[in-house]
Scaffold this motif. Structure first.
Motif, PDB file in Angstrom:
ATOM      1  N   ALA A  16       0.834  -1.275   0.027  1.00 57.24           N
ATOM      2  CA  ALA A  16      -0.070  -0.105  -0.016  1.00 57.24           C
ATOM      3  C   ALA A  16       0.860   1.288  -0.039  1.00 57.24           C
ATOM      4  O   ALA A  16       0.615   2.039  -0.856  1.00 57.24           O
ATOM      5  N   HIS A  17       1.898   1.327   0.970  1.00 58.13           N
ATOM      6  CA  HIS A  17       2.651   2.512   0.939  1.00 58.13           C
ATOM      7  C   HIS A  17       3.622   2.774  -0.131  1.00 58.13           C
ATOM      8  O   HIS A  17       4.138   3.733  -0.334  1.00 58.13           O
ATOM      9  N   SER A  50      -7.250  -3.020   3.786  1.00 61.25           N
ATOM     10  CA  SER A  50      -6.243  -2.545   4.775  1.00 61.25           C
ATOM     11  C   SER A  50      -5.649  -3.718   5.657  1.00 61.25           C
ATOM     12  O   SER A  50      -4.401  -3.305   6.179  1.00 61.25           O
ATOM     13  N   GLY A  51      -6.398  -4.760   5.776  1.00 66.28           N
ATOM     14  CA  GLY A  51      -5.500  -5.848   6.589  1.00 66.28           C
ATOM     15  C   GLY A  51      -5.054  -6.915   5.728  1.00 66.28           C
ATOM     16  O   GLY A  51      -4.487  -8.003   6.239  1.00 66.28           O
ATOM     17  N   THR A  97      -0.793   4.261   6.301  1.00 64.06           N
ATOM     18  CA  THR A  97      -1.319   4.318   5.293  1.00 64.06           C
ATOM     19  C   THR A  97      -2.851   3.248   5.493  1.00 64.06           C
ATOM     20  O   THR A  97      -3.635   3.430   4.695  1.00 64.06           O
ATOM     21  N   GLN A  98      -2.877   2.565   6.406  1.00 59.62           N
ATOM     22  CA  GLN A  98      -4.117   1.649   7.056  1.00 59.62           C
ATOM     23  C   GLN A  98      -5.054   2.747   7.116  1.00 59.62           C
ATOM     24  O   GLN A  98      -6.236   2.517   6.802  1.00 59.62           O
ATOM     25  N   LYS A  99      -4.675   3.708   7.707  1.00 56.88           N
ATOM     26  CA  LYS A  99      -5.817   4.814   8.252  1.00 56.88           C
ATOM     27  C   LYS A  99      -6.449   5.420   6.793  1.00 56.88           C
ATOM     28  O   LYS A  99      -7.490   5.939   7.010  1.00 56.88           O
ATOM     29  N   GLN A 144      -3.866  14.731   8.056  1.00 56.75           N
ATOM     30  CA  GLN A 144      -3.379  14.082   9.136  1.00 56.75           C
ATOM     31  C   GLN A 144      -2.459  12.740   8.875  1.00 56.75           C
ATOM     32  O   GLN A 144      -1.498  12.700   9.676  1.00 56.75           O
ATOM     33  N   TYR A 145      -2.557  12.271   7.635  1.00 53.11           N
ATOM     34  CA  TYR A 145      -1.666  11.403   7.306  1.00 53.11           C
ATOM     35  C   TYR A 145      -0.291  12.034   6.887  1.00 53.11           C
ATOM     36  O   TYR A 145       0.581  11.420   7.516  1.00 53.11           O
ATOM     37  N   LEU A 146      -0.454  12.957   6.288  1.00 56.13           N
ATOM     38  CA  LEU A 146       1.034  13.750   5.903  1.00 56.13           C
ATOM     39  C   LEU A 146       1.623  14.290   7.195  1.00 56.13           C
ATOM     40  O   LEU A 146       2.916  14.173   7.475  1.00 56.13           O
TER      41      LEU A 146
END
Length: 435
Positions: free
Chosen positions: A212-213, A267-268, A407-409, A419-421
């Protein structure tokens, strides 16, 4: 960094049983340790037995024992995560192997070199010509300065294969749904939309691990240049996670999840599950590394597949492969150097290339498999154009876990892109050297 291929340590031991003769470990070494017995090479590596690297290293063991009469190779079962988590403790004890595969980058091999746990290989690299066989971009991960930052300083590891990311695609699904293979970023987004319109989630993903990332980082690289990479990876400038490249990456990735191009329930998902899903023919596209290539060659038999470089970007994730490192406390270092030498020979490098790996010192004319030729040609194009941009988790220790969780969030929608950044910036600044 890359973990999909590092699985099944027990299977690896069984597969190499014919090539890896178990023996008692040596009792000494150089650089301040007592002399070894010169009759045993203790080797740790975590490549899957069916992978290109696993097959090449098994042949290297046979070659080593043939050219070193009376010397035996002792292989011990180790998994990637096991080595990753316990290396500092093991290498600081009297139980270090003579030669070990280890992850490259500031947060891994760089950290061990800074802690004084690895042998300086500079003189061997020069004397044995390893430095002449590696391109500048591949050599970057071999050398670390006093602060453990890659790219300059002493040699602490030797990569004898390379790796890079690409889009693996299911040719049958593209043809069945009349979707063109994209050559530009616009065409890529058109292809994703076309599949989704027909009820197909186009992008295979694994949010619980690196895949993902790496999508996010590739999206950033599409808006970046070499100076941006050097600032992020080598601290040659300030990294701002709210700049144009990172903002584009986070917003595009989140948008792709919202549009259904990436499944929210991914995500999982772990990397192995994503790879198996692609093998089963479920997804049109999986963006991941060359470490899957050999496995896909051997396991996909129900559809045609191919690869293409990420469209619209001069940069992609990639580097020299994981490193052969010689622990400071190794007891039979000369044997370790000899084994590295063998893995760099044309015989082993050509085998690696024909099994679906990316060799660093092969004879191009000896690579006969058409898919492998394309794999290596694309790598050479990237390498010659300085297009390898390393991996997003490398810059600071512990950043891999931060990238996964944050990245899951982004996938689940429990964090905004800002918020991620912000979270990435905080973790990066906490671990990077102060400028």
């Amino acid at each position: 960094m890359l973990k999909a291929r590092k699985r099944g340590a027990g299977l690896l031991a069984a597969a190499l049983a014919g090539a890896l003769t178990l023996a008692l470990s040596g009792c000494g070494g150089s650089d301040g340790t007592t002399a070894g017995d010169g009759k045993t090479l203790r080797l740790w590596h975590y490549e899957g037995p069916d992978s290109a690297m696993g097959q090449a290293w098994a042949e290297a063991v046979r070659e080593f024992e043939k050219t070193h009469p009376g010397v035996k190779v002792e292989f011990e079962e180790k998994g990637f995560e096991q080595i990753q988590k316990t290396a500092p403790m093991i290498l600081n004890s009297g139980d270090a192997p003579d030669l070990m595969e280890y992850n490259k980058g500031n947060a891994t091999a760089g950290l061990l070199s800074r802690q004084g746990l690895l042998t300086d290989l500079s003189s061997e690299a020069s004397a044995r010509g390893w430095d002449k066989k590696l391109s500048d971009s591949v050599e970057t991960t071999s050398r670390y300065n006093a602060d453990g930052v890659m790219g300059s300083g002493k040699w602490y590891g030797v990569p004898n294969y390379a790796e890079y990311t690409m889009a693996y695609y299911n040719k049958d699904l593209f043809e069945k749904h009349d979707v063109d293979v994209p050559t530009t970023f616009g065409e890529l987004t058109d292809a994703l939309a076309a599949f989704k319109a027909k009820g197909i989630t186009p992008l295979d993903n694994a949010g619980a691990e690196y895949i993902a990332h790496q999508y996010v980082y590739q999206l950033a690289l599409s808006e970046a240049d070499r100076s941006w990479v050097d600032a992020y990876e080598l601290y040659q400038g300030r990294t701002d996670f709210h700049d144009e490249a990172w903002t584009h990456a986070a917003e595009t990735f989140a948008d792709w999840v919202k549009k259904g191009y990436i499944a929210k329930n991914s995500s999982g998902t772990k990397a192995e599950d994503a790879g198996v899903a692609f093998i089963s023919g479920k997804y049109p596209v999986l963006f991941s590394g060359s470490w899957w290539f050999g496995r896909f060659q051997s396991e996909i038999d129900t559809f045609d597949w191919g690869t293409f470089l990420w469209p619209g970007s001069d940069l992609t994730l990639g580097s020299g492969g994981n490193l052969w490192v010689v622990p400071k406390g190794a007891k039979n270092k000369e044997l370790a150097y000899d084994f590295i030498d063998i893995t760099m020979t044309k015989k082993i490098q050509n085998l690696l290339g024909n099994k679906g790996g990316v060799p660093v010192a092969a004879d191009p004319s000896a690579i006969t498999d058409p898919q492998s030729k394309t794999l290596i040609e694309n790598f050479n194009t990237l390498s010659e154009n300085d297009g390898l941009a390393f991996y997003p988790d490398w810059p600071v220790p512990g950043f891999y876990d931060v990238l996964v969780s944050e990245t899951q969030k982004l996938i689940t929608g429990s964090a905004t892109t800002d918020q991620y950044l912000d979270a990435l910036q905080k973790a990066y600044d906490a671990g990077a050297p102060k400028q």
